[in-house]
Structure formats: C-alpha cells, structure tokens
Design an enzyme around this catalytic site. Structure first.
Site, PDB file in Angstrom:
ATOM      1  N   ASN A  65       0.847  -1.190   0.000  1.00 44.76           N
ATOM      2  CA  ASN A  65       0.000   0.000   0.000  1.00 44.76           C
ATOM      3  C   ASN A  65       0.880   1.236   0.000  1.00 44.76           C
ATOM      4  O   ASN A  65       1.846   1.321   0.771  1.00 44.76           O
ATOM      5  CB  ASN A  65      -0.900   0.013   1.242  1.00 44.76           C
ATOM      6  CG  ASN A  65      -1.959  -1.071   1.200  1.00 44.76           C
ATOM      7  OD1 ASN A  65      -2.553  -1.319   0.149  1.00 44.76           O
ATOM      8  ND2 ASN A  65      -2.205  -1.730   2.319  1.00 44.76           N
TER       9      ASN A  65
ATOM     10  N   GLY B  55      -5.057   3.366   1.556  1.00 45.34           N
ATOM     11  CA  GLY B  55      -5.344   3.049   2.954  1.00 45.34           C
ATOM     12  C   GLY B  55      -4.101   2.754   3.766  1.00 45.34           C
ATOM     13  O   GLY B  55      -4.170   2.096   4.811  1.00 45.34           O
TER      14      GLY B  55
ATOM     15  N   HIS C 238       6.537  -1.609   3.938  1.00 43.43           N
ATOM     16  CA  HIS C 238       6.269  -2.998   4.336  1.00 43.43           C
ATOM     17  C   HIS C 238       5.470  -3.686   3.254  1.00 43.43           C
ATOM     18  O   HIS C 238       4.616  -3.072   2.607  1.00 43.43           O
ATOM     19  CB  HIS C 238       5.522  -3.066   5.678  1.00 43.43           C
ATOM     20  CG  HIS C 238       4.238  -2.305   5.692  1.00 43.43           C
ATOM     21  ND1 HIS C 238       4.212  -0.931   5.852  1.00 43.43           N
ATOM     22  CD2 HIS C 238       2.961  -2.693   5.554  1.00 43.43           C
ATOM     23  CE1 HIS C 238       2.956  -0.519   5.816  1.00 43.43           C
ATOM     24  NE2 HIS C 238       2.164  -1.568   5.618  1.00 43.43           N
TER      25      HIS C 238
END
Ligand code: AMP
Length: 114
Positions: A86, A92, A99
């Site tokens: 993301n 979001g 990560h």
C-alpha cells in the site's frame, strides 16, 4: 523516531517474528486478514509515499526474495500468495514505514474489495 515499525525493529514494541536478517524482519500482522498474514519490513525507515530512489532497488528486490522464502517456510507458497504494498492515502496505508503484506493460506477474494 515515532514509527511503530522502527520501534519493533528496536525491540521497544513486541512482535511475533518469523524471520530476521541484517536488513529485514518479518512478523505477523496484528490484525490478520488470512490464515497467514505476515509483514516483510526493511529495518531501514523508507517511506514509499515519498517515492523510490535508484539506491532503493537492491532493497526492494531483496524484499521479494524474503517474501518468497518466508512464504515457503510457512507452507503457503505453492498454493499461491498475494503480496500487497500500500502506498499513500487512497491505498489506505496506515504505517508510513515500507512494508510488504504477505497473505496466504486460503483462497483470496477479489484484488480490490470495494
Ligand atoms: P498498511 O495499511 O499497508 O499501512 O498496513 C499496516 C499494517 O500494519 C496493518 O495491517 C496493521 O494491522 C499492521 N500493524 C500495525 N501495528 C502493528 C503491530 N504493532 N504489529 C504488527 N502489525 C501491526
């Protein structure tokens, strides 16, 4: 730095670690969305929302190798996994520190739920 993943790297916040080397740590997501839901996290604090640099290429590539290794160790690689990165508000992203989500262990639904 007031970053939850940096604090995990420093041992100030506990995590359920499954893998660690000089550059990465992999641990269970605190709110798992699949039977296997791990986070592959570089120890270095990089913020993908700031964009990537040429100098990040080695680390980014190695992150996928770690994901494969961990997925194999968890026994989910052969049936299929999903890796999610993301980046930014509309995706979001909650934690700014780079990560990779590793999801597996069940048939995963649509790529985008909503
Ligand atoms: P993202 O939306 O891509 O930024 O995902 C951040 C992920 O980090 C979420 O799936 C959270 O459940 C997870 N998370 C947040 N804090 C922790 C923590 N202390 N240990 C493990 N996972 C965490």
């Amino acid at each position: 730095m007031n970053c939850v993943f940096c604090q995990i790297m420093e041992g100030k916040i506990e995590s359920k670690s499954v893998y660690e080397d000089d550059n990465f740590k992999a641990f269970w997501d605190i709110s798992p969305q699949a039977p296997v839901h791990l986070l592959i996290v570089p120890k270095e604090h990089l913020e993908p929302a700031q964009g990537f640099q040429d100098s990040d290429v080695e680390l980014l590539g190695r992150m996928f190798l770690v994901a494969e290794k961990v997925a194999r160790e968890q026994g989910v690689f052969d049936k299929g996994i999903r890796l999610i990165l993301n980046i930014g508000h509309d995706a979001g992203q909650e934690v700014p520190h780079l990560h990779l989500h590793l999801l597996g262990g069940r048939k995963l639904g649509r790529l985008v739920a909503e």
